[in-house]
Design a protein around this motif. Sequence first.
Motif, PDB file in Angstrom:
ATOM      1  N   ALA A  94       0.811  -1.222   0.000  1.00 27.86           N
ATOM      2  CA  ALA A  94       0.000   0.000   0.000  1.00 27.86           C
ATOM      3  C   ALA A  94       0.841   1.268   0.000  1.00 27.86           C
ATOM      4  N   VAL A  95       2.095   1.180   0.450  1.00 25.21           N
ATOM      5  CA  VAL A  95       2.931   2.384   0.532  1.00 25.21           C
ATOM      6  C   VAL A  95       4.065   2.356  -0.482  1.00 25.21           C
ATOM      7  N   ALA A  96       3.936   1.527  -1.518  1.00 27.92           N
ATOM      8  CA  ALA A  96       4.977   1.451  -2.547  1.00 27.92           C
ATOM      9  C   ALA A  96       5.241   2.832  -3.127  1.00 27.92           C
ATOM     10  N   PRO A  97       6.496   3.308  -3.083  1.00 23.52           N
ATOM     11  CA  PRO A  97       6.782   4.677  -3.529  1.00 23.52           C
ATOM     12  C   PRO A  97       6.940   4.832  -5.042  1.00 23.52           C
ATOM     13  N   GLY A  98       7.198   3.740  -5.740  1.00 21.72           N
ATOM     14  CA  GLY A  98       7.398   3.815  -7.180  1.00 21.72           C
ATOM     15  C   GLY A  98       7.082   2.499  -7.842  1.00 21.72           C
ATOM     16  N   PHE A  99       7.121   2.487  -9.176  1.00 21.98           N
ATOM     17  CA  PHE A  99       6.718   1.298  -9.921  1.00 21.98           C
ATOM     18  C   PHE A  99       7.671   0.126  -9.675  1.00 21.98           C
ATOM     19  N   ALA A 100       8.978   0.388  -9.696  1.00 27.02           N
ATOM     20  CA  ALA A 100       9.946  -0.689  -9.486  1.00 27.02           C
ATOM     21  C   ALA A 100       9.771  -1.317  -8.104  1.00 27.02           C
ATOM     22  N   MET A 101       9.552  -0.483  -7.098  1.00 33.21           N
ATOM     23  CA  MET A 101       9.351  -1.005  -5.745  1.00 33.21           C
ATOM     24  C   MET A 101       8.022  -1.749  -5.646  1.00 33.21           C
ATOM     25  N   LEU A 102       7.008  -1.293  -6.376  1.00 31.60           N
ATOM     26  CA  LEU A 102       5.723  -1.997  -6.401  1.00 31.60           C
ATOM     27  C   LEU A 102       5.907  -3.423  -6.912  1.00 31.60           C
ATOM     28  N   ILE A 103       6.690  -3.572  -7.982  1.00 34.18           N
ATOM     29  CA  ILE A 103       6.935  -4.896  -8.550  1.00 34.18           C
ATOM     30  C   ILE A 103       7.616  -5.798  -7.521  1.00 34.18           C
ATOM     31  N   LEU A 104       8.631  -5.266  -6.855  1.00 34.51           N
ATOM     32  CA  LEU A 104       9.353  -6.038  -5.858  1.00 34.51           C
ATOM     33  C   LEU A 104       8.440  -6.444  -4.698  1.00 34.51           C
ATOM     34  N   LEU A 105       7.628  -5.495  -4.234  1.00 29.87           N
ATOM     35  CA  LEU A 105       6.757  -5.767  -3.091  1.00 29.87           C
ATOM     36  C   LEU A 105       5.625  -6.730  -3.454  1.00 29.87           C
ATOM     37  N   ARG A 106       5.141  -6.663  -4.684  1.00 31.67           N
ATOM     38  CA  ARG A 106       4.113  -7.621  -5.114  1.00 31.67           C
ATOM     39  C   ARG A 106       4.684  -9.035  -5.164  1.00 31.67           C
ATOM     40  N   ALA A 107       5.952  -9.157  -5.584  1.00 34.39           N
ATOM     41  CA  ALA A 107       6.586 -10.477  -5.589  1.00 34.39           C
ATOM     42  C   ALA A 107       6.705 -11.017  -4.160  1.00 34.39           C
ATOM     43  N   LEU A 108       7.089 -10.148  -3.226  1.00 31.05           N
ATOM     44  CA  LEU A 108       7.194 -10.554  -1.825  1.00 31.05           C
ATOM     45  C   LEU A 108       5.826 -10.920  -1.259  1.00 31.05           C
ATOM     46  N   GLN A 109       4.803 -10.147  -1.635  1.00 30.69           N
ATOM     47  CA  GLN A 109       3.440 -10.440  -1.194  1.00 30.69           C
ATOM     48  C   GLN A 109       2.982 -11.794  -1.719  1.00 30.69           C
ATOM     49  N   GLY A 110       3.276 -12.085  -2.981  1.00 30.45           N
ATOM     50  CA  GLY A 110       2.907 -13.380  -3.558  1.00 30.45           C
ATOM     51  C   GLY A 110       3.603 -14.529  -2.855  1.00 30.45           C
ATOM     52  N   PHE A 111       4.861 -14.326  -2.479  1.00 29.79           N
ATOM     53  CA  PHE A 111       5.613 -15.379  -1.793  1.00 29.79           C
ATOM     54  C   PHE A 111       4.990 -15.697  -0.437  1.00 29.79           C
ATOM     55  N   THR A 112       4.639 -14.670   0.332  1.00 30.16           N
ATOM     56  CA  THR A 112       4.046 -14.924   1.651  1.00 30.16           C
ATOM     57  C   THR A 112       2.651 -15.529   1.530  1.00 30.16           C
ATOM     58  N   ALA A 113       1.875 -15.068   0.548  1.00 29.68           N
ATOM     59  CA  ALA A 113       0.527 -15.611   0.361  1.00 29.68           C
ATOM     60  C   ALA A 113       0.567 -17.066  -0.090  1.00 29.68           C
ATOM     61  N   GLY A 114       1.632 -17.447  -0.794  1.00 28.30           N
ATOM     62  CA  GLY A 114       1.729 -18.799  -1.323  1.00 28.30           C
ATOM     63  C   GLY A 114       1.848 -19.884  -0.272  1.00 28.30           C
ATOM     64  N   PHE A 115       2.157 -19.499   0.968  1.00 27.42           N
ATOM     65  CA  PHE A 115       2.282 -20.489   2.039  1.00 27.42           C
ATOM     66  C   PHE A 115       0.939 -20.808   2.692  1.00 27.42           C
ATOM     67  N   PHE A 116      -0.144 -20.255   2.153  1.00 28.24           N
ATOM     68  CA  PHE A 116      -1.445 -20.429   2.805  1.00 28.24           C
ATOM     69  C   PHE A 116      -2.196 -21.680   2.331  1.00 28.24           C
ATOM     70  N   ALA A 117      -2.352 -21.864   1.029  1.00 29.15           N
ATOM     71  CA  ALA A 117      -3.314 -22.843   0.505  1.00 29.15           C
ATOM     72  C   ALA A 117      -2.966 -24.290   0.855  1.00 29.15           C
ATOM     73  N   ALA A 118      -1.745 -24.724   0.565  1.00 35.93           N
ATOM     74  CA  ALA A 118      -1.402 -26.137   0.781  1.00 35.93           C
ATOM     75  C   ALA A 118      -1.567 -26.561   2.246  1.00 35.93           C
ATOM     76  N   PRO A 119      -1.102 -25.771   3.230  1.00 30.60           N
ATOM     77  CA  PRO A 119      -1.334 -26.171   4.626  1.00 30.60           C
ATOM     78  C   PRO A 119      -2.813 -26.225   5.004  1.00 30.60           C
ATOM     79  N   VAL A 120      -3.640 -25.373   4.374  1.00 32.88           N
ATOM     80  CA  VAL A 120      -5.076 -25.426   4.657  1.00 32.88           C
ATOM     81  C   VAL A 120      -5.651 -26.764   4.208  1.00 32.88           C
ATOM     82  N   PHE A 121      -5.312 -27.207   3.000  1.00 27.45           N
ATOM     83  CA  PHE A 121      -5.808 -28.496   2.517  1.00 27.45           C
ATOM     84  C   PHE A 121      -5.257 -29.646   3.375  1.00 27.45           C
ATOM     85  N   THR A 122      -3.997 -29.505   3.812  1.00 25.03           N
ATOM     86  CA  THR A 122      -3.411 -30.515   4.695  1.00 25.03           C
ATOM     87  C   THR A 122      -4.154 -30.562   6.024  1.00 25.03           C
TER      88      THR A 122
END
Length: 391
Positions: A94-122
Amino acid sequence: MSERSPRPARKEIILLTIAAILVVGQTYIVISLFAPMAVDFARPAASLAVTVTVFGIPYAFAGLLAGPLADVWGAKKVIVLSLVASALTTLIVAVAPGFAMLILLRALQGFTAGFFAAPVFTYIARDLHEEVRAFATTAIQAGALASAVLMQLFGQVIEVRLGWRFAFFIPAPVILGLALAAERLLARSSGAAERHVGKALLALPDLLLQWRLLALYGAALTLLGGFVAVLSGLSLYGPQDLRADPTRLFLVRASALPVMLAVPFLVLRLGRLSLRARIFSGLGLSALSLAVTALAAEQTWALAGGLAACVAGILIAAPAIVQGVAQAAPESSGAAVSIYAFTIFLGASLGPQFAALLAPTGMVGLLLSVATLLAVGSLFGVIGAKTTKQS
């Protein structure tokens, strides 16, 4: 495996379904924010599409790690940590200051979110009572599918009133609250193994040598792959009057929402059927509905009805595929389910490319091709679940 009664599981299922909408929905929320973000960062709106891709790739690979971690640490711990981390990364986006940082932060957000689904099914496979597993799996996957519509609508409404950054500011504390609720409500996982993380990760390639699991993963690849391909085709080369009216196009996409609410309750009654029967009937329904829709591909009502029926079939087949995967690898169910989660997200990522490849054939060609793909998926599912007994 812990024996939990069906009644207490209600709060857990509601909690995990809401979390699925918010966490998985972070994939799609940016789609409704392309225009205002483009203005803020002085970029062409089309260039913002990369924010979906850079989220999705880390998400998929994080999911591969999440299952083995759930085998070692327990599903509850991984779910809670994923929600806490996702809340923080969503806030930072939400506080990304520029486009390049937005890309980096979205990648980090995707990485953290990716740990959710498989453990839920488990967690569902190991720690919920067998009577509610199919319902719980369907509810979670319905929430994940619904997030594609709901979170875009949320982003659109919030952006108009408060600006695009608040579309991330608002979910962040809610996700953190869900993490605290998960720590309190979820049971400590009963299937955590006393082994090193590295050994759990080494289970992944071994699982890919089991041909029945490969068949189930092949069926899983078609689940979201076909659905996303049809949605993409509607935007790229659907009926001209539909593409020219964003509101009508959104309503067609949203036509499946009532089905997403209803099918989990239907699955309770279908639980007595074998895994093979549920996979075959579910993906068969999806394939048949799209094949019939191709006969009236220029009619909005036909597209809306066909899409809804397709989603119903997917939600009937998906929990049976998850059950088959978990039962085929009882000692490494977290790892096996993580490959399933990776596979369905890979299918979703390939869907738009599949639609673009079939652009010369038009909407009719796309619908018939996806129907064929789903029919093949149903056969893969039958092969993979052939000797897998229902729990």
